[in-house]
Design a protein around this motif. Structure first.
Motif, PDB file in Angstrom:
ATOM      1  N   HIS A 162     -23.101  61.567  -7.394  1.00 24.07           N
ATOM      2  CA  HIS A 162     -23.479  60.768  -8.569  1.00 24.07           C
ATOM      3  C   HIS A 162     -24.990  60.518  -8.590  1.00 24.07           C
ATOM      4  N   TYR A 163     -25.550  60.196  -7.418  1.00 26.43           N
ATOM      5  CA  TYR A 163     -26.975  59.884  -7.334  1.00 26.43           C
ATOM      6  C   TYR A 163     -27.833  61.123  -7.041  1.00 26.43           C
ATOM      7  N   LYS A 164     -27.202  62.298  -7.098  1.00 29.16           N
ATOM      8  CA  LYS A 164     -27.944  63.566  -6.958  1.00 29.16           C
ATOM      9  C   LYS A 164     -28.767  63.609  -5.665  1.00 29.16           C
ATOM     10  N   LEU A 165     -28.124  63.255  -4.553  1.00 25.86           N
ATOM     11  CA  LEU A 165     -28.847  63.114  -3.287  1.00 25.86           C
ATOM     12  C   LEU A 165     -29.023  64.469  -2.581  1.00 25.86           C
ATOM     13  N   ASP A 166     -29.973  65.241  -3.078  1.00 29.56           N
ATOM     14  CA  ASP A 166     -30.218  66.556  -2.464  1.00 29.56           C
ATOM     15  C   ASP A 166     -31.034  66.443  -1.177  1.00 29.56           C
ATOM     16  N   ASN A 167     -31.395  65.207  -0.808  1.00 28.75           N
ATOM     17  CA  ASN A 167     -32.061  64.978   0.486  1.00 28.75           C
ATOM     18  C   ASN A 167     -31.044  64.627   1.581  1.00 28.75           C
ATOM     19  N   LEU A 168     -29.768  64.762   1.250  1.00 29.23           N
ATOM     20  CA  LEU A 168     -28.687  64.427   2.193  1.00 29.23           C
ATOM     21  C   LEU A 168     -27.939  65.693   2.612  1.00 29.23           C
ATOM     22  N   CYS A 169     -27.745  65.836   3.918  1.00 28.18           N
ATOM     23  CA  CYS A 169     -26.956  66.960   4.435  1.00 28.18           C
ATOM     24  C   CYS A 169     -25.914  66.415   5.407  1.00 28.18           C
ATOM     25  N   ALA A 170     -24.654  66.639   5.092  1.00 25.57           N
ATOM     26  CA  ALA A 170     -23.585  66.292   6.033  1.00 25.57           C
ATOM     27  C   ALA A 170     -23.173  67.570   6.756  1.00 25.57           C
ATOM     28  N   ILE A 171     -22.920  67.423   8.039  1.00 26.89           N
ATOM     29  CA  ILE A 171     -22.468  68.573   8.838  1.00 26.89           C
ATOM     30  C   ILE A 171     -21.083  68.225   9.365  1.00 26.89           C
ATOM     31  N   LEU A 172     -20.148  69.099   9.107  1.00 25.47           N
ATOM     32  CA  LEU A 172     -18.774  68.864   9.574  1.00 25.47           C
ATOM     33  C   LEU A 172     -18.530  69.684  10.827  1.00 25.47           C
ATOM     34  N   ASP A 173     -18.269  68.998  11.930  1.00 26.31           N
ATOM     35  CA  ASP A 173     -17.945  69.678  13.196  1.00 26.31           C
ATOM     36  C   ASP A 173     -16.447  70.017  13.129  1.00 26.31           C
ATOM     37  N   LYS A 174     -16.178  71.212  12.613  1.00 26.98           N
ATOM     38  CA  LYS A 174     -14.771  71.559  12.302  1.00 26.98           C
ATOM     39  C   LYS A 174     -14.157  72.294  13.499  1.00 26.98           C
ATOM     40  N   ASN A 175     -13.725  71.494  14.474  1.00 23.70           N
ATOM     41  CA  ASN A 175     -13.107  72.106  15.659  1.00 23.70           C
ATOM     42  C   ASN A 175     -11.590  72.128  15.564  1.00 23.70           C
ATOM     43  N   SER A 176     -11.062  71.608  14.472  1.00 25.56           N
ATOM     44  CA  SER A 176      -9.624  71.681  14.133  1.00 25.56           C
ATOM     45  C   SER A 176      -8.712  70.859  15.041  1.00 25.56           C
ATOM     46  N   LEU A 177      -9.302  70.088  15.951  1.00 24.89           N
ATOM     47  CA  LEU A 177      -8.499  69.175  16.783  1.00 24.89           C
ATOM     48  C   LEU A 177      -9.033  67.765  16.603  1.00 24.89           C
ATOM     49  N   GLN A 178      -8.143  66.783  16.741  1.00 31.51           N
ATOM     50  CA  GLN A 178      -8.666  65.420  16.841  1.00 31.51           C
ATOM     51  C   GLN A 178      -8.072  64.735  18.069  1.00 31.51           C
ATOM     52  N   ILE A 179      -7.649  63.472  17.999  1.00 30.44           N
ATOM     53  CA  ILE A 179      -7.313  62.806  19.264  1.00 30.44           C
ATOM     54  C   ILE A 179      -5.876  63.083  19.727  1.00 30.44           C
ATOM     55  N   THR A 180      -4.966  63.201  18.765  1.00 32.12           N
ATOM     56  CA  THR A 180      -3.552  63.342  19.156  1.00 32.12           C
ATOM     57  C   THR A 180      -2.943  64.683  18.762  1.00 32.12           C
ATOM     58  N   GLY A 181      -3.705  65.529  18.130  1.00 32.00           N
ATOM     59  CA  GLY A 181      -3.148  66.813  17.700  1.00 32.00           C
ATOM     60  C   GLY A 181      -4.139  67.567  16.854  1.00 32.00           C
ATOM     61  N   THR A 182      -3.637  68.575  16.146  1.00 26.88           N
ATOM     62  CA  THR A 182      -4.548  69.329  15.278  1.00 26.88           C
ATOM     63  C   THR A 182      -4.845  68.487  14.035  1.00 26.88           C
ATOM     64  N   THR A 183      -6.000  68.713  13.454  1.00 30.13           N
ATOM     65  CA  THR A 183      -6.336  67.968  12.232  1.00 30.13           C
ATOM     66  C   THR A 183      -5.367  68.351  11.115  1.00 30.13           C
ATOM     67  N   ALA A 184      -4.920  69.589  11.132  1.00 29.47           N
ATOM     68  CA  ALA A 184      -3.972  70.028  10.095  1.00 29.47           C
ATOM     69  C   ALA A 184      -2.673  69.226  10.192  1.00 29.47           C
ATOM     70  N   ASP A 185      -2.216  68.937  11.406  1.00 28.68           N
ATOM     71  CA  ASP A 185      -0.968  68.189  11.580  1.00 28.68           C
ATOM     72  C   ASP A 185      -1.138  66.689  11.344  1.00 28.68           C
ATOM     73  N   VAL A 186      -2.251  66.138  11.805  1.00 28.37           N
ATOM     74  CA  VAL A 186      -2.421  64.665  11.741  1.00 28.37           C
ATOM     75  C   VAL A 186      -2.715  64.232  10.303  1.00 28.37           C
ATOM     76  N   CYS A 187      -3.685  64.864   9.680  1.00 26.04           N
ATOM     77  CA  CYS A 187      -3.968  64.595   8.258  1.00 26.04           C
ATOM     78  C   CYS A 187      -4.860  65.720   7.743  1.00 26.04           C
ATOM     79  N   ASN A 188      -4.251  66.615   7.028  1.00 23.29           N
ATOM     80  CA  ASN A 188      -4.938  67.841   6.617  1.00 23.29           C
ATOM     81  C   ASN A 188      -5.967  67.583   5.511  1.00 23.29           C
ATOM     82  N   THR A 189      -7.194  68.042   5.696  1.00 26.27           N
ATOM     83  CA  THR A 189      -8.206  67.893   4.636  1.00 26.27           C
ATOM     84  C   THR A 189      -8.581  69.237   4.008  1.00 26.27           C
TER      85      THR A 189
END
Ligand code: TPP
Length: 275
Positions: A162-189
């Motif tokens: 909305h605020y056109k924040l082209d000075n912002l970069c998010a990096i997603l560390d997509k290792n496909s696991l979280q604390i109790t299982g795969t990210t796909a199983d726990v809550c798929n995004t």
């Protein structure tokens, strides 16, 4: 810094992550090993942040939203001279400021994190402040894919576009696991790229262990004027230590004496075969 020097740093950082986790008898092992190459490229190639300019309003900002992987941040900040590396011998010890999640008591750390889901919102505010103050610094945050279902991330994603924040970069560390299982199983995004694109972001995907590819991608920021950028970094949890890789058991965990010796041997072999 040449690619070979950067690669050497990654291996040394991995050795140090394990060393200090063993010394502390605590730590988030797998997630620190998955994101260390990203931090290496950021701090040694991208960010305009040093111990000397850390109080300057013009410095770039890095907020580690997946705060539990603080061991990765500590070893890089020590290497960059923010504090003496020996301080890390106090990690998680009584009365030490070097605790298991980032705190601003440590020079080089921008924000307290660890309760997941706050880094992106903080960075949206910081990037908006830069626009309002007519500053040219850039704002980066590192998110975990297990962290991403937190609702605050989606509110922040909407607001950044909305605020056109082209000075912002998010990096997603997509290792496909979280604390109790795969990210796909726990809550798929997934498909996470299409979700962010539909929110108005520009998304690029990269191998989060390929230092050259990451250098190139960060050099092309912003991906499009007027839009926030998301880098999906595909990574391996526990990367660099064969028995930790892709193994949920190592989300947190301390290697015993034999495991530690094996891990260090593997990393030293990796150093010898670097090109
Ligand atoms: C608000 C909140 N809920 C739960 C936790 C507990 N927690 C710590 S790490 C973690 C998993 C995070 O997964 P991810 O972001 O993928 O981290 P990585 O696999 O990269 O280590 C969880 C649920 C937390 N720190 N904060």
């Amino acid at each position: 810094m040449t690619t070979k020097e950067l690669k050497e740093k990654s291996v040394q950082y991995r050795k140090k992550i394990l060393k200090y986790i063993v010394g502390a008898n605590a730590g988030h092992t797998g997630g620190s090993l998955s994101c260390i190459d990203i931090l290496n490229v950021l701090y040694n190639h991208v960010l305009n942040v040093t111990p000397h300019n850390f109080s300057s309003p013009d410095r770039d900002r890095y907020v580690q939203s997946k705060g539990h992987s603080v061991e990765a941040l500590y070893v890089v900040l020590a290497d960059k001279g923010f504090f003496p590396e020996d301080d890390l011998n106090t990690l998680c010890k009584y009365q030490s400021h070097y605790i298991g999640h980032p705190t601003r008591k440590i020079k080089g750390i921008e924000q307290n994190t660890g309760a997941l889901g706050h880094g992106l919102s903080i960075c949206v505010g910081t990037a908006l402040a830069a626009k309002m103050d007519d500053k040219s610094y850039k704002v980066f945050t590192l998110l975990g894919d297990g962290e991403l279902p937190e609702g605050s991330n989606w509110e922040a994603a909407l607001t950044a576009a909305h605020y056109k924040l082209d000075n912002l970069c998010a990096i997603l560390d997509k290792n496909s696991l979280q604390i109790t299982g795969t990210t796909a199983d726990v809550c798929n995004t997934d498909p996470v790229d299409r979700k962010f694109e539909s929110f108005g972001w520009v998304v690029k995907e990269v191998d989060g262990h390929d230092l050259d590819a990451m250098k190139e991608i960060f050099e092309s920021l912003p991906f499009e004027p007027g839009k926030p950028s998301l880098v999906i970094a595909n990574t391996i949890k526990g990367k660099g230590v064969s028995f930790m890789e892709n193994n949920i058991k190592w989300h947190h965990g301390v290697p015993d004496k034999d495991q530690y010796a094996t891990a260090i041997e593997e990393l030293e072999n990796a150093l010898e075969t670097l090109q």
